[in-house]
Design a protein around this motif. Sequence first.
Motif, PDB file in Angstrom:
ATOM      1  N   GLY A   4      29.255  -9.612  28.577  1.00  0.00           N
ATOM      2  CA  GLY A   4      29.073  -8.359  29.276  1.00  0.00           C
ATOM      3  C   GLY A   4      27.752  -7.726  28.945  1.00  0.00           C
ATOM      4  N   SER A   5      27.573  -6.538  29.432  1.00  0.00           N
ATOM      5  CA  SER A   5      26.321  -5.826  29.277  1.00  0.00           C
ATOM      6  C   SER A   5      26.140  -5.316  27.855  1.00  0.00           C
ATOM      7  N   ASP A   6      24.871  -5.256  27.425  1.00  0.00           N
ATOM      8  CA  ASP A   6      24.550  -4.704  26.120  1.00  0.00           C
ATOM      9  C   ASP A   6      24.288  -3.209  26.182  1.00  0.00           C
ATOM     10  N   ARG A   7      24.456  -2.600  27.337  1.00  0.00           N
ATOM     11  CA  ARG A   7      24.136  -1.181  27.465  1.00  0.00           C
ATOM     12  C   ARG A   7      25.065  -0.353  26.587  1.00  0.00           C
ATOM     13  N   LYS A   8      24.520   0.734  26.049  1.00  0.00           N
ATOM     14  CA  LYS A   8      25.300   1.650  25.236  1.00  0.00           C
ATOM     15  C   LYS A   8      26.080   2.603  26.132  1.00  0.00           C
ATOM     16  N   ILE A   9      27.237   3.038  25.659  1.00  0.00           N
ATOM     17  CA  ILE A   9      28.055   3.938  26.456  1.00  0.00           C
ATOM     18  C   ILE A   9      28.181   5.286  25.765  1.00  0.00           C
ATOM     19  N   GLY A  10      28.523   6.305  26.551  1.00  0.00           N
ATOM     20  CA  GLY A  10      28.642   7.655  26.044  1.00  0.00           C
ATOM     21  C   GLY A  10      30.025   7.960  25.504  1.00  0.00           C
ATOM     22  N   LEU A  63      32.444   8.447   6.111  1.00  0.00           N
ATOM     23  CA  LEU A  63      32.078   7.294   5.293  1.00  0.00           C
ATOM     24  C   LEU A  63      31.397   6.206   6.124  1.00  0.00           C
ATOM     25  N   TYR A  64      31.738   6.147   7.388  1.00  0.00           N
ATOM     26  CA  TYR A  64      31.256   5.077   8.276  1.00  0.00           C
ATOM     27  C   TYR A  64      29.899   5.392   8.897  1.00  0.00           C
ATOM     28  N   ARG A  65      29.418   6.575   8.733  1.00  0.00           N
ATOM     29  CA  ARG A  65      28.228   7.034   9.443  1.00  0.00           C
ATOM     30  C   ARG A  65      27.036   6.074   9.371  1.00  0.00           C
ATOM     31  N   PRO A  66      26.688   5.521   8.214  1.00  0.00           N
ATOM     32  CA  PRO A  66      25.512   4.631   8.187  1.00  0.00           C
ATOM     33  C   PRO A  66      25.743   3.277   8.858  1.00  0.00           C
ATOM     34  N   TYR A  67      27.008   2.971   9.208  1.00  0.00           N
ATOM     35  CA  TYR A  67      27.334   1.608   9.628  1.00  0.00           C
ATOM     36  C   TYR A  67      27.794   1.514  11.083  1.00  0.00           C
ATOM     37  N   VAL A  68      27.598   2.575  11.854  1.00  0.00           N
ATOM     38  CA  VAL A  68      28.053   2.568  13.245  1.00  0.00           C
ATOM     39  C   VAL A  68      27.435   1.411  14.017  1.00  0.00           C
ATOM     40  N   GLY A  69      26.185   1.112  13.741  1.00  0.00           N
ATOM     41  CA  GLY A  69      25.501   0.039  14.452  1.00  0.00           C
ATOM     42  C   GLY A  69      25.932  -1.356  14.035  1.00  0.00           C
ATOM     43  N   LEU A  70      26.624  -1.482  12.892  1.00  0.00           N
ATOM     44  CA  LEU A  70      27.065  -2.789  12.420  1.00  0.00           C
ATOM     45  C   LEU A  70      28.380  -3.212  13.068  1.00  0.00           C
ATOM     46  N   ALA A 209      28.456   2.223  21.002  1.00  0.00           N
ATOM     47  CA  ALA A 209      28.215   3.660  21.138  1.00  0.00           C
ATOM     48  C   ALA A 209      26.720   3.954  21.056  1.00  0.00           C
ATOM     49  N   LYS A 210      26.284   5.002  21.740  1.00  0.00           N
ATOM     50  CA  LYS A 210      24.866   5.356  21.755  1.00  0.00           C
ATOM     51  C   LYS A 210      24.366   5.738  20.369  1.00  0.00           C
ATOM     52  N   ASP A 211      25.176   6.493  19.639  1.00  0.00           N
ATOM     53  CA  ASP A 211      24.786   6.927  18.302  1.00  0.00           C
ATOM     54  C   ASP A 211      26.023   7.410  17.564  1.00  0.00           C
ATOM     55  N   TYR A 212      25.835   7.901  16.334  1.00  0.00           N
ATOM     56  CA  TYR A 212      26.960   8.339  15.516  1.00  0.00           C
ATOM     57  C   TYR A 212      27.686   9.520  16.145  1.00  0.00           C
ATOM     58  N   THR A 214      28.025  10.241  19.252  1.00  0.00           N
ATOM     59  CA  THR A 214      28.840   9.724  20.357  1.00  0.00           C
ATOM     60  C   THR A 214      30.125   9.105  19.832  1.00  0.00           C
ATOM     61  N   PHE A 215      30.001   8.293  18.788  1.00  0.00           N
ATOM     62  CA  PHE A 215      31.162   7.652  18.174  1.00  0.00           C
ATOM     63  C   PHE A 215      32.151   8.684  17.657  1.00  0.00           C
ATOM     64  N   LYS A 216      31.672   9.660  16.928  1.00  0.00           N
ATOM     65  CA  LYS A 216      32.545  10.679  16.345  1.00  0.00           C
ATOM     66  C   LYS A 216      33.202  11.521  17.429  1.00  0.00           C
ATOM     67  N   ARG A 217      32.422  11.932  18.416  1.00  0.00           N
ATOM     68  CA  ARG A 217      32.964  12.761  19.496  1.00  0.00           C
ATOM     69  C   ARG A 217      34.026  11.987  20.279  1.00  0.00           C
ATOM     70  N   ALA A 218      33.772  10.704  20.518  1.00  0.00           N
ATOM     71  CA  ALA A 218      34.733   9.891  21.261  1.00  0.00           C
ATOM     72  C   ALA A 218      36.057   9.789  20.523  1.00  0.00           C
ATOM     73  N   GLY A 219      35.997   9.613  19.212  1.00  0.00           N
ATOM     74  CA  GLY A 219      37.223   9.536  18.425  1.00  0.00           C
ATOM     75  C   GLY A 219      38.030  10.817  18.489  1.00  0.00           C
TER      76      GLY A 219
END
Length: 366
Positions: A4-10, A63-70, A209-212, A214-219
């Motif tokens: 699939g696409s590598d595009r980031k989502i909101g 705790l996960y903040r530095p690792y969202v991209g991993l 996710a676009k950034d941290y 975005t990840f936190k807000r989505a959760g």
Amino acid sequence: MTGGSDRKIGAASLSILFFNLTLAKYLLVLPYFMVGATGSAAWIAILLKGLASVPLFLAAAALYRPYVGLGLGELTRRALGRPVGGALDVLVAGVMAVRGGMLFRILTEAMQTLETENATMEYVALFVLIPVLICALRGFGANVNASILILPFTVLSVAMISLALIPHYSLSNLMPLLGLGAGPIIIHSFFRLSGTFEVLYLLTLSPKAKDYKTFKRAGLIGIGAVTAVSFVFALVYCLAVPYPASRNFFFPLYQLTRMIKAGSFLQRMEPTVIFVWTGVIICGLSTSVIAGSCLLRAASGAEDGRGFMPMLVLILFLVGTLPASELDTYDVYRVLLNWSHYFYIIFLFAVLIAARLRKTEGRPAA
């Protein structure tokens, strides 16, 4: 990659994905388990469960903040070492597949009851698992789009059922207010039935996710939306069906639709609503397959996780065939939810704390 696409989502798209994934459990089976455990106070227990999920997620997200991209799979391998971390990734993917297999079996039983009583499970599986595999192979973006498409139908169906059942509501059905007592409410709100196990999926797919933020807000949005819809549905069920009769229906949503008597269309609403159930579970199982393939890709070091998807779908089917009956399926699923409640909390925070202690390096989500 998993295709699939590598595009980031909101945040909106990611929260909808989380919403459909979690709602498959909360809407279809959790009210039955909650009513059996807490009586007429099931709606209170579900509300408390949702509220308790917020601080748990915030602690994990911090705790996960530095690792969202991993992503969780790669983080586990880096934090605990390649052998141990890889083995745990495989274990988590297996737990996801087993939970998904039970949910697939529950849907199969419902479809056989409503639409294809004489059909075999293998026949029904063609109409569930093949779309799951196609959606997963099409990639993350296709699954997000399918989840977005099914969302309004899900909300509309719950709203229609809630309004159509108003004549059946009785406040006396909520009494005693604490149901079987404060003890069962506390136990099943905080220590049973898996809570928000689906947070593991959110962490696994976090690189999309676009950034941290975005990840936190989505959760937070996803947990809030699931809590609101499942709370309303559980309240409707407790208002419309008196206890202990309410503990005897495996599929509360089906029972509520059968109670509707409002003309020729609404009187036969249950076959229409099964379209929504099927869509929710297909989206949820597709997410499970995608997340499982991400974990197996991280464990194996492969560049592409799509090769694992057919195997994961096959596991869903094989697991779904194991219980001998519908009753056995619900009993196994209840035990599985109770056990995985502790598993996901221990696993998640063990990995996150180990990563922080070892100063594991992350990378930005965008």
